[in-house]
Design a protein around this motif. Structure first.
Motif, PDB file in Angstrom:
ATOM      1  N   LYS A  15       0.821  -1.242   0.000  1.00 28.77           N
ATOM      2  CA  LYS A  15       0.000   0.000   0.000  1.00 28.77           C
ATOM      3  C   LYS A  15       0.843   1.275   0.000  1.00 28.77           C
ATOM      4  O   LYS A  15       0.357   2.357   0.356  1.00 28.77           O
ATOM      5  N   TYR A  43      -2.283   7.786  -2.233  1.00 31.51           N
ATOM      6  CA  TYR A  43      -2.833   9.059  -2.734  1.00 31.51           C
ATOM      7  C   TYR A  43      -1.792  10.186  -2.671  1.00 31.51           C
ATOM      8  O   TYR A  43      -1.619  10.942  -3.631  1.00 31.51           O
ATOM      9  N   ASP A  79      -2.268   1.282  -2.836  1.00 29.83           N
ATOM     10  CA  ASP A  79      -3.366   1.618  -1.934  1.00 29.83           C
ATOM     11  C   ASP A  79      -4.564   1.908  -2.853  1.00 29.83           C
ATOM     12  O   ASP A  79      -4.672   2.990  -3.425  1.00 29.83           O
ATOM     13  N   GLU A  80      -5.412   0.915  -3.024  1.00 33.07           N
ATOM     14  CA  GLU A  80      -6.471   1.032  -4.045  1.00 33.07           C
ATOM     15  C   GLU A  80      -7.447   2.168  -3.758  1.00 33.07           C
ATOM     16  O   GLU A  80      -7.942   2.816  -4.686  1.00 33.07           O
ATOM     17  N   ASP A  81      -7.713   2.429  -2.474  1.00 33.32           N
ATOM     18  CA  ASP A  81      -8.616   3.546  -2.161  1.00 33.32           C
ATOM     19  C   ASP A  81      -7.982   4.871  -2.585  1.00 33.32           C
ATOM     20  O   ASP A  81      -8.661   5.754  -3.111  1.00 33.32           O
ATOM     21  N   LYS A  91      -9.315   7.431  -5.408  1.00 33.31           N
ATOM     22  CA  LYS A  91      -9.533   8.840  -5.076  1.00 33.31           C
ATOM     23  C   LYS A  91      -8.868   9.745  -6.111  1.00 33.31           C
ATOM     24  O   LYS A  91      -9.492  10.682  -6.626  1.00 33.31           O
ATOM     25  N   LYS A  96     -10.309  -4.260  -6.317  1.00 34.73           N
ATOM     26  CA  LYS A  96     -11.538  -3.505  -6.624  1.00 34.73           C
ATOM     27  C   LYS A  96     -11.717  -3.334  -8.132  1.00 34.73           C
ATOM     28  O   LYS A  96     -12.145  -2.277  -8.609  1.00 34.73           O
ATOM     29  N   GLU A 140     -15.001  -1.929  -9.597  1.00 33.71           N
ATOM     30  CA  GLU A 140     -15.202  -0.493  -9.369  1.00 33.71           C
ATOM     31  C   GLU A 140     -14.359   0.320 -10.363  1.00 33.71           C
ATOM     32  O   GLU A 140     -14.847   1.276 -10.975  1.00 33.71           O
TER      33      GLU A 140
END
Ligand code: 3PG
Length: 306
Positions: free
Chosen positions: A204, A208, A230-232, A236, A254, A257
């Protein structure tokens, strides 16, 4: 007679298997083949009385190692060994090796292939862009990173690198600008190609804060491991920046998504394809088998990882 099991969910090319078998025959060893197995039990049964094991990304867990009563050596035919439980291997007195560099050119060619494909809008007929003159940042300057740099220079890209474990002299000697600070490279490079392993420090780590530094029309290329992203954070930045693209040789967790929200700006191979060439299979498979023979015949421990 020593038994050598080649256990690969994703099989080697036929030519690789033929060459591996010829070498093992000559050494007087028996080769056993377990390909495209669908459940763990098949591997547990197959390892029971073998002396050596060759795998690719196949998971060699503590359970597998405990089942392998005679096992002395596992060779990961490839570079990344995050699929092997090194501590459990050590506990079981099993030597683990990899075959560094053997599939590096194959992965590097895929990197440039994916970059061209995305620069040409996945060949949809619309006007695209060229790689010439763009800056490519290589995140980790190991065997794959070096090959990516070599090929990208042929495209006349401005190739730069960041690797805290490789000296500036080595990077600069290859004609690349060497960054001491990873953030600075992300700030400067429109294209970033990832070549870091997945481990405690890196999981991760491509997040971002790092990705938001990338300049306009950023393209992130991941032929390393999905766990380093870090996929989130990536979701983002792709939400905030309609210019941000992600190409990966490993679909993210993901995936749905990403695909539903950013279809035009992402590409994922259906399964890990980087090392999936006849040449890389031959290089890595033959190297693995030679390492096993040299281990048994000469106690050669080159590329031992544990
Ligand atoms: C590697 O670590 O060598 C590459 O990711 C290739 O993996 P594979 O053998 O599963 O294709």
């Amino acid at each position: 007679m020593k038994k050598i099991l080649i256990a690969t969910v994703k099989p080697f090319a036929t030519a690789a298997i033929e060459q591996m078998k010829a070498l093992l025959d000559e050494a007087g060893y028996e080769m056993l083949l377990l390909e495209k197995y669908e459940d763990k039990q098949a591997l547990l049964d197959a390892v029971k009385d073998v002396d050596a094991l060759v795998v690719r990304s196949d998971k060699v867990t503590e359970e597998v190692l405990n089942h392998a009563e005679k096992l002395k050596i596992v060779v990961r035919a490839g570079a990344g060994y995050d699929n092997i439980d090194l501590d459990a291997a050590t506990k079981n007195n099993v030597v683990v090796m990899n075959t560094p560099g053997q599939n590096a050119n194959a992965v590097a060619e895929l990197v440039l292939g994916l970059m061209v494909m995305m620069a040409r809008n996945k060949y949809n007929g619309k006007s695209g862009t060229e790689l010439k003159g763009k800056t490519l940042g290589i995140h980790a300057y190991g065997n794959v990173g070096k090959n990516v740099a070599r090929i990208a220079k042929g495209f006349e890209m401005n190739v730069v690198a960041y690797d805290p474990y490789v000296s500036s002299e080595i990077v600069e000697c290859d004609g690349l600008k060497d960054y001491e600070n990873v953030e600075d490279m992300y700030r400067d490079a429109q294209y970033i190609s990832l070549h870091i392993p997945a481990n405690e420090q890196t999981i991760k780590s491509i997040n971002y804060d790092l990705l938001k530094l990338m300049p306009e029309n950023a393209v992130l290329i991941n032929t390393a491991r999905k766990e380093i992203i870090d996929e989130d954070g990536l979701l983002k930045i792709m939400t905030e920046r309609p210019d941000f693209k992600y190409i990966s040789d490993i679909a993210p967790d993901k995936k749905e998504e990403f695909e539903s929200r950013f279809a035009d700006r992402i590409f994922f191979t259906p399964k890990k394809m980087g090392a999936q060439t006849a040449e890389a299979n031959i290089n890595a498979g033959v190297a693995a088998v030679k390492q096993i023979i040299n281990f048994f015949e000469k106690n050669d421990l080159t590329y031992k990882l544990n």
